[in-house]
Write a protein that holds these residues in place. Structure first.
Motif, PDB file in Angstrom:
ATOM      1  N   LEU A 122       8.479   2.520   8.216  1.00 25.13           N
ATOM      2  CA  LEU A 122       8.346   1.388   9.134  1.00 25.13           C
ATOM      3  C   LEU A 122       9.589   0.513   9.086  1.00 25.13           C
ATOM      4  O   LEU A 122      10.067   0.010  10.113  1.00 25.13           O
ATOM      5  CB  LEU A 122       7.097   0.572   8.787  1.00 25.13           C
ATOM      6  CG  LEU A 122       5.747   1.262   9.043  1.00 25.13           C
ATOM      7  CD1 LEU A 122       4.618   0.475   8.389  1.00 25.13           C
ATOM      8  CD2 LEU A 122       5.488   1.430  10.535  1.00 25.13           C
ATOM      9  N   GLY A 123      10.121   0.336   7.883  1.00 25.17           N
ATOM     10  CA  GLY A 123      11.336  -0.454   7.728  1.00 25.17           C
ATOM     11  C   GLY A 123      12.537   0.166   8.408  1.00 25.17           C
ATOM     12  O   GLY A 123      13.500  -0.529   8.764  1.00 25.17           O
ATOM     13  N   LYS A 124      12.500   1.476   8.583  1.00 28.58           N
ATOM     14  CA  LYS A 124      13.604   2.188   9.237  1.00 28.58           C
ATOM     15  C   LYS A 124      13.409   2.302  10.749  1.00 28.58           C
ATOM     16  O   LYS A 124      14.221   2.915  11.436  1.00 28.58           O
ATOM     17  CB  LYS A 124      13.745   3.587   8.634  1.00 28.58           C
ATOM     18  CG  LYS A 124      14.235   3.575   7.187  1.00 28.58           C
ATOM     19  CD  LYS A 124      14.310   4.996   6.646  1.00 28.58           C
ATOM     20  CE  LYS A 124      14.779   5.003   5.192  1.00 28.58           C
ATOM     21  NZ  LYS A 124      14.838   6.372   4.630  1.00 28.58           N
ATOM     22  N   GLY A 125      12.314   1.742  11.226  1.00 31.36           N
ATOM     23  CA  GLY A 125      12.131   1.708  12.670  1.00 31.36           C
ATOM     24  C   GLY A 125      10.999   2.523  13.238  1.00 31.36           C
ATOM     25  O   GLY A 125      10.823   2.589  14.457  1.00 31.36           O
ATOM     26  N   ILE A 126      10.205   3.161  12.386  1.00 35.32           N
ATOM     27  CA  ILE A 126       9.043   3.889  12.900  1.00 35.32           C
ATOM     28  C   ILE A 126       8.096   2.901  13.589  1.00 35.32           C
ATOM     29  O   ILE A 126       7.791   1.843  13.054  1.00 35.32           O
ATOM     30  CB  ILE A 126       8.295   4.610  11.756  1.00 35.32           C
ATOM     31  CG1 ILE A 126       9.166   5.699  11.153  1.00 35.32           C
ATOM     32  CG2 ILE A 126       6.975   5.199  12.254  1.00 35.32           C
ATOM     33  CD1 ILE A 126       9.429   6.856  12.064  1.00 35.32           C
ATOM     34  N   GLY A 145      18.492   9.216  14.366  1.00 32.82           N
ATOM     35  CA  GLY A 145      18.202   7.809  14.164  1.00 32.82           C
ATOM     36  C   GLY A 145      18.023   7.525  12.709  1.00 32.82           C
ATOM     37  O   GLY A 145      18.060   8.425  11.871  1.00 32.82           O
ATOM     38  N   PRO A 146      17.827   6.228  12.373  1.00 32.15           N
ATOM     39  CA  PRO A 146      17.728   5.821  10.972  1.00 32.15           C
ATOM     40  C   PRO A 146      16.618   6.527  10.215  1.00 32.15           C
ATOM     41  O   PRO A 146      16.730   6.822   9.037  1.00 32.15           O
ATOM     42  CB  PRO A 146      17.469   4.317  11.084  1.00 32.15           C
ATOM     43  CG  PRO A 146      17.991   3.929  12.420  1.00 32.15           C
ATOM     44  CD  PRO A 146      17.759   5.109  13.303  1.00 32.15           C
ATOM     45  N   ALA A 147      15.494   6.804  10.881  1.00 35.12           N
ATOM     46  CA  ALA A 147      14.371   7.403  10.169  1.00 35.12           C
ATOM     47  C   ALA A 147      14.622   8.873   9.847  1.00 35.12           C
ATOM     48  O   ALA A 147      14.129   9.385   8.857  1.00 35.12           O
ATOM     49  CB  ALA A 147      13.094   7.263  10.997  1.00 35.12           C
ATOM     50  N   GLY A 148      15.355   9.564  10.691  1.00 36.17           N
ATOM     51  CA  GLY A 148      15.693  10.953  10.405  1.00 36.17           C
ATOM     52  C   GLY A 148      14.641  11.928  10.870  1.00 36.17           C
ATOM     53  O   GLY A 148      13.515  11.573  11.222  1.00 36.17           O
ATOM     54  N   ALA A 149      14.996  13.194  10.873  1.00 35.99           N
ATOM     55  CA  ALA A 149      14.083  14.256  11.291  1.00 35.99           C
ATOM     56  C   ALA A 149      12.902  14.348  10.337  1.00 35.99           C
ATOM     57  O   ALA A 149      13.025  14.142   9.149  1.00 35.99           O
ATOM     58  CB  ALA A 149      14.828  15.579  11.333  1.00 35.99           C
ATOM     59  N   GLY A 150      11.762  14.680  10.900  1.00 33.11           N
ATOM     60  CA  GLY A 150      10.565  14.815  10.077  1.00 33.11           C
ATOM     61  C   GLY A 150       9.816  13.526   9.873  1.00 33.11           C
ATOM     62  O   GLY A 150       8.729  13.521   9.286  1.00 33.11           O
ATOM     63  N   SER A 151      10.369  12.418  10.350  1.00 38.37           N
ATOM     64  CA  SER A 151       9.728  11.122  10.113  1.00 38.37           C
ATOM     65  C   SER A 151       8.376  10.989  10.795  1.00 38.37           C
ATOM     66  O   SER A 151       7.481  10.324  10.277  1.00 38.37           O
ATOM     67  CB  SER A 151      10.648   9.994  10.583  1.00 38.37           C
ATOM     68  OG  SER A 151      11.850   9.988   9.850  1.00 38.37           O
TER      69      SER A 151
END
Length: 235
Positions: A54-58, A28-34
């Protein structure tokens, strides 16, 4: 032993924490480790990194394994800017962790006055079942926060799970300024007893806080009440 309802809530929150980790660690947009990055950012006050996530969807209501949301973690550590950022993303102000603590409760416990102010302004619950922010303010002797909570409508006689009130907790721990402030309120009940059968003045005596016990008993007499004749052994 936890009640069936509490056990269910604990299990549900653990599942939510696991679900948060599963979703955020996947593609996803946030990526691994987010997931870990978000939790760490909240604790350490790395607001810019957290806002980026948060802007990336967390999810602003992401929780750790103990049920702490990002807001709870930031509030507990006194990270004012991070708390404000999370509130802009509409993080829940009323969520409680597995121990039953909310963001406001932990901010009060640690004496983070500005964080507590922001949370109260955002509508964080003041009164609730179990332990409340007022109990924590009294327990730690946080006079300024106690005043703010009372002004915001905190129930002065709310009983904690061990049936202690704010007055009892302040009396037990020797916070005489808090006791004085509470005694100025005519609605404060001087005769409530905790689960050990102790009133505030008896609990004060048990902990060698004789000056506080004297204050409470003087106020009881002023109100026309009768002080108990029993004595408490001071160990």
């Amino acid at each position: 032993m936890p009640s069936p309802d509490r056990s269910f809530r604990l299990a549900l929150r653990s599942l939510l924490a696991a679900a948060s980790a599963f979703v955020l660690l996947g593609a996803g947009p946030a990526g691994a480790g987010s997931y870990e990055d978000a939790l760490s950012s909240a604790r350490l006050g790395d607001t810019s990194q957290l806002v980026g996530l948060l802007g990336k969807g967390i999810d602003p209501d992401t929780v750790d394994a103990q049920g702490n949301t990002l807001l709870i973690l930031a509030a507990r550590e006194g990270q004012l800017a991070t708390v404000e950022a999370l509130l802009k993303y509409r993080a829940s102000v009323g969520t409680r962790n597995l121990a039953g603590d909310s963001a406001l409760m932990l901010a009060v416990l640690a004496g983070h006055e500005q964080v507590a102010d922001v949370l109260m302004k955002a509508g964080a619950p003041i009164n609730q079942d179990g332990w409340t922010p007022l109990h924590y303010a009294a327990f730690e002797g946080r006079l300024v926060l106690l005043d703010k909570l009372l002004a915001a409508g905190a129930e002065a006689n709310a009983a904690a799970p061990n049936k202690s009130t704010a007055l009892m907790l302040a009396a037990r721990n020797g916070h005489i300024d808090v006791v004085r402030r509470l005694l100025k309120r005519p609605d404060v009940d001087l005769d409530m007893v905790n689960d050990a059968g102790l009133t505030a003045d008896n609990w004060a005596l048990q902990n060698a806080n004789t000056d506080i016990a004297d204050l409470i008993r003087a106020e009881r007499r002023r109100r026309g009440g009768k002080n108990p004749s029993i004595t408490i052994e001071i160990e």
